[in-house]
Write a protein that holds these residues in place. Structure first.
Motif: not given
Length: 1005
Positions: A540-551, A741-751
């Motif tokens: 959520l920090e950077v706006g990614a909203r899915g994962v191809l898992g779990p199995l 629709p967006y995360g925070d590409p500037v600050n999110g990676p620091y979290r």
């Protein structure tokens, strides 16, 4: 593909009793080797840059701390060219120097020197070099306290990793860098006064202190303000004589928001803070419901009196604390209000829908209740009330549902304006029904579908949004800015429909936890939930909203390469893990605006045969359906069919994604109504997949050379497309991405990769590690200081073997491979560690096993045993009479009979995630007790798997690919396993004749 996110450097170790005074301070040197190795590189906090001097003696490096300081520690991180003889000196005036440390036997590496001295200036004065080069320091760190600052505030900062905004930032020095606990990342403003940094503490806070750790560009004038709403501010501290360095402030105030506001700069640059730490306490009750009971199902008898407010199926869009009201019951002494709030402590091993589990949240005496906490956005809150008479007699109301949705709508600079508090996605100046977040989801879906052209609909069924902004899906992970650009491009399309970014980060986004087969050795389902929730937060920090898992696979076929991704061979364990992981990724019992979309795979259960074909029958299918039903219990709304077909569900038919009977079984027999996303199929299979009932073509590029959207539209009925796109749009509205629709590409990676996240990954690895054998007290390691051990084997330095796909080893965050982890742990006991060979070792730790792989095994599939070179390492140490501890990376069941007898101890690490190195080292030294258990049987020989000389085909199989616990089993045992499955009972785990049974693992020393 191995991607890493830029912008966050390796953390610097914390020093509790002193502050780092030297970082970023003015520094000079007697000489530099060249322009690429300046003096400033030794105090920049970056262990990838260095100062190096000319190749002569003496040489010195001097740092100006800016004010007189009491110096307590100096840390020198040497490059290969270190000093054997040097002094650490302090001075008040840069002229007269006092030596506080001296040595003629420097060892290089990282030297931590406890010293005592006072001065404004500190220098390293080298008099003898270890090499023919000069002196070379990655980092020169001086710790201590300054007389102008009170002691640091105590406790944990309440500002760490919180949401932050700033008036400006310069270069890559983002606001969140000042809150990330790392003193080598910083926020810096533009070169003006009246700049500010504002932190949302997440709730009402009582503030007791603050610590500002300045880079050279500090503030002489600033104030600290607090606010309840982020608008009206009260100043609680002000100064016009700021000194820079580390300023520890004893302050007092209350508010949810705290702000640094600079009014005068000490330099021509902006304001630059390594850290802005706020201390105190936060009242969490405003965000958390009172939990007055365990999660429970509703009473069998309901409907004995009526609920009145909110209306049934209402969507509440004006308050996070809607009043709940009901009819009065004569004789009631009080009432109990039960609401299906999201919880982290469900019994994940129990069957039943999580959405149907309620919590008592209040016991009012009147006929209404207003929540005391802010209810989070969710679509299906279910509630009922119990009337309790004076004698304790109870009656129960009917059950109603309501939703709560109050998104914070902000202008995003993406060409979409805000009209009436909503995003004008089609950019026509008015708000249509689909743009109005106050409307129910189904209203928005219906309106948007009616506005879409057939082509726009079809694109929603495809990936590659990075090239086709009208596509519905994006294959991640991507660099934060790249992902943000994809989302912005989608906002520019005619209807502004956002894509969902999903990738193969099946064991963590930026903090990698163990694979599911490894977690099955630990069987800690509440921890599994926390791991899924951790991944959700990072995405959520950077706006990614899915994962191809779990199995949702049960691994009953030894030779299936992807058994490593499944849940072991116990279907009940698999079910519990899937429930926990799906709920954690969703952040609750259903998809909601705070969720990451889980894509549960590979339908209909490839653990019973593999990607070439599933072999279960009308009995054994029941066993393999158990985790799939659990996924639906947890609220999963996206399922991926695998490549394999099923000889039972569709004899002679295609792979699952193209098989109507296999997909119909999912919908008709399991009652599934959500999305179906294929695995990565060739373009020639997309049309048949859509016609079979698949809704999204996994990874599909609509611009593929041999494909066109026009041909897709002419070959797939519009009714089928409408059906699929309705599900896609519903899911996107439920995720809330039309409105945010967006995360925070500037600050999110620091979290990313917070210490608490790494701790969860470490805990998961620790709980899964399995001690199979411990002869002669080989473990734990109890050696004397000065004793030697050897660490050997190909997996000792193979950090990547911890993980697969795009969940990976993170040396950039300080992850250690096994060799380095053992070195670090052994150093605490004064034990020497050598790689591969060493003098008179008391013990050999041999790290073996299979390197990382995905679809196909790294070793020959039909040869699940150690290669000769790895076996020889074990034998070599044994033949020398050296006790041998074998640490085996075990991604799939493997024959170990040929060396089981010569190993003194055996530890299985599986695919243990990025923390498996430190976790294993701690286990070897006895820092905790082993508790993991094998998630599969281990075969006694290949003959229990295959006929002699056989290949991976049903005709050559000796084990039954669809049965658990049958290695070496008799016909009678297999018949009983089938009978138990047919009767809905758990089959015995003790059948067969494996070398080690399912669940093996010593539970102590």
């Amino acid at each position: 593909m191995l991607l890493a996110f830029a912008g966050v450097n390796t953390p610097t170790p914390a020093h509790a009793e002193a502050s780092l005074l030297s970082q970023g301070k003015p520094v000079t040197a007697s000489s530099v080797e060249n322009a690429g190795t300046p003096a400033s590189a030794a105090v920049d906090g970056n262990t990838g840059t260095r100062w190096s001097s000319a190749a002569a003696d003496p040489q010195w490096l001097r740092v100006d701390l800016g004010a007189s300081a009491t110096i307590s520690q100096v840390v020198l991180n040497w490059e290969t060219a270190y000093g054997t003889a040097f002094q650490i000196q302090a001075s008040a005036d840069d002229a007269t120097w006092t030596t506080v440390y001296s040595t003629t036997t420097g060892t290089g590496g990282t030297q931590t020197l406890n010293v005592s001295g006072t001065g404004r200036y500190v220098r390293m004065y080298g008099t003898a070099r270890a090499t023919g080069y000069g002196y070379s320091l990655w980092e020169f760190q001086v710790y201590g306290t300054t007389g102008s600052s009170p002691p640091p505030p105590t406790g944990t900062p309440i500002s760490a990793y919180k949401q932050v905004t700033a008036s400006s930032y310069e270069g890559g020095n983002a606001p969140a860098a000042a809150l990330d606990g790392r003193t080598n990342t910083r926020w810096s403003s533009l070169y003006t006064d009246n700049e500010w940094l504002q932190v949302d503490l997440g709730g009402p806070a009582t503030i007791t202190g603050a610590s500002l750790i300045w880079e050279n560009a500090y503030a002489t004038g600033y104030h600290i303000d607090v606010s309840d709403n982020g608008t009206s501010w009260t100043t609680i501290y002000t100064t016009t004589t700021g000194k820079g360095g580390t300023e520890n402030l004893s302050i007092s105030g209350k508010g949810r928001y705290v702000r640094f506001y600079g009014t005068a700069r000490a330099t021509g640059y902006g304001y630059s803070l390594w850290e802005f730490q706020v201390f105190g306490s936060v009242d969490a009750s405003v965000n958390n419901p009172p939990l007055l009971s365990a999660p429970a199902k509703a009473p069998a008898t309901t409907g004995q009196f009526a609920l009145t407010t909110p209306a049934d199926h209402a969507l509440v869009t004006d308050s996070r604390r809607p009043m709940l009201a009901w009819a009065s019951v004569p004789g009631a002494a009080h009432y109990e209000v039960w609401l299906n709030v999201s919880r982290t402590d469900y019994d994940f091993a129990a069957s039943g829908k999580l959405l149907d589990l309620y919590t008592k949240v209040a016991e009012p005496t009147g006929t209404s209740y207003t929540p005391t906490w802010d209810i989070t956005d969710r679509w299906t809150y279910k509630w009922y009330v119990v009337s309790v008479s004076g004698s304790g007699a109870k009656t129960t109301s009917n059950i109603r549902t309501f939703g709560v949705y109050l998104p914070t709508i902000k202008a995003a600079g993406d060409g979409v304006t805000i009209v009436g508090g909503a995003r004008d996605l089609n950019k026509n100046g008015t708000i249509e029904a689909y743009e109005n977040w106050r409307n129910p989801v189904e209203t928005r879906v219906s309106d948007l579908l009616s506005r879409m052209t057939p082509e726009e609909k079809a694109y929603q069924m495809f990936y590659n949004a990075q090239a086709y902004p009208q596509s519905g899906w994006h294959f991640g992970p991507a660099q934060p800015n790249d992902l943000n650009n994809v989302l912005v491009a989608a906002a520019g399309t005619r209807l502004g429909i956002p894509p969902v970014s999903a990738g193969d980060t099946i064991s963590g986004y930026q903090t990698t936890y163990p694979l599911q087969s490894t977690l099955a050795a630990g069987k800690d389902y509440p921890l599994d939930y926390k791991l899924g929730d951790m991944q959700r937060r990072e995405e959520l920090e950077v706006g990614a909203r899915g994962v191809l898992g779990p199995l949702a696979e049960v691994g009953t076929k030894v030779l299936y390469p992807r058994i490593q991704e499944g849940n072991g061979e116990n279907a009940d364990v698999a079910a519990a893990q899937v429930r926990a992981l799906v709920a954690g990724l969703q952040g609750g019992p259903e998809l909601n605006p705070g969720s990451v979309l889980a894509t549960v795979k590979h339908w209909p259960g490839e653990g019973a045969g593999g990607e070439a074909g599933i072999v279960y029958d009308g009995v054994t299918i029941k066993y393999h359906m158990i985790p799939w039903r659990a996924a639906l219990d947890a609220g999963a709304v996206n399922i991926m069919p695998g490549y394999a077909g099923s000889s039972y569900l569709d004899p002679g038919g295609p792979g699952a994604g193209n098989s109507k009977p296999i997909l119909d079984y999912l919908r008709n027999n399991l009652g599934y109504t959500g999305l179906i996303t294929t695995d990565w199929l060739p373009s020639g299979a997309w049309i048949s997949a859509a016609n079979a009932g698949s809704d999204v073509m996994g990874g599909a590029d609509p611009g593929a050379a041999d494909f066109s959207i026009a041909s897709f539209l002419s070959s797939v009925p519009i009714a089928r497309i409408n059906d699929a796109v309705t599900r896609v749009l519903r899911l996107k509205f439920e995720l809330g991405i039309f409105d945010r629709p967006y995360g925070d590409p500037v600050n999110g990676p620091y979290r990313f990769h917070q210490p608490s996240y790494a701790a969860l990954a470490n805990q998961a690895a620790r709980e899964s590690l399995t001690l199979l054998k411990n002869a002669n007290g080989a473990l734990p390691i109890k050696l004397k200081a000065g004793d030697n051990i050897v660490v050997a084997g190909p997996r000792a330095t193979d950090g990547a073997s911890c993980c697969i796909w795009t969940s990976y080893f993170h040396p950039d965050y300080g992850s250690l491979d096994l060799l380095d982890a053992i070195k670090a742990r052994a150093a605490k006991d004064g034990v020497n560690v050598y790689s591969d060979s060493g003098p008179s070792p008391k013990l050999a730790v041999v790290a073996v096993g299979e390197p990382s792989y995905t679809h196909a095994t790294a070793w020959v599939k039909e040869q699940p045993y150690l290669p000769a070179d790895q076996l020889a390492i074990i034998g070599n140490f044994h033949d020398q009479g050296i006790p041998v501890v074998v640490v085996m990376n075990l991604p799939r069941p493997t024959v170990i009979s040929d060396w089981n007898g010569i190993a003194d101890a055996i530890v299985m690490t599986y695919r243990g995630g990025e923390e498996v190195g430190p976790a294993t080292a701690s286990l070897l030294f006895g820092d905790y007790t082993p508790r993991g258990r094998l998630p599969w049987q281990l075969p006694r020989s290949v003959d229990q798997i295959l006929k002699p000389g056989g290949t991976d085909t049903p005709a050559d199989a000796v084990e039954d690919w669809s049965l658990p616990y049958d290695l070496g089993a008799t016909a009678a045992e297999r018949a009983d396993i089938r009978a138990k499955i047919d009767a809905g009972q758990s089959p015995p785990t003790t059948y067969g004749n494996p070398l080690y049974p399912y669940g093996a693992g010593l539970q102590g020393w």
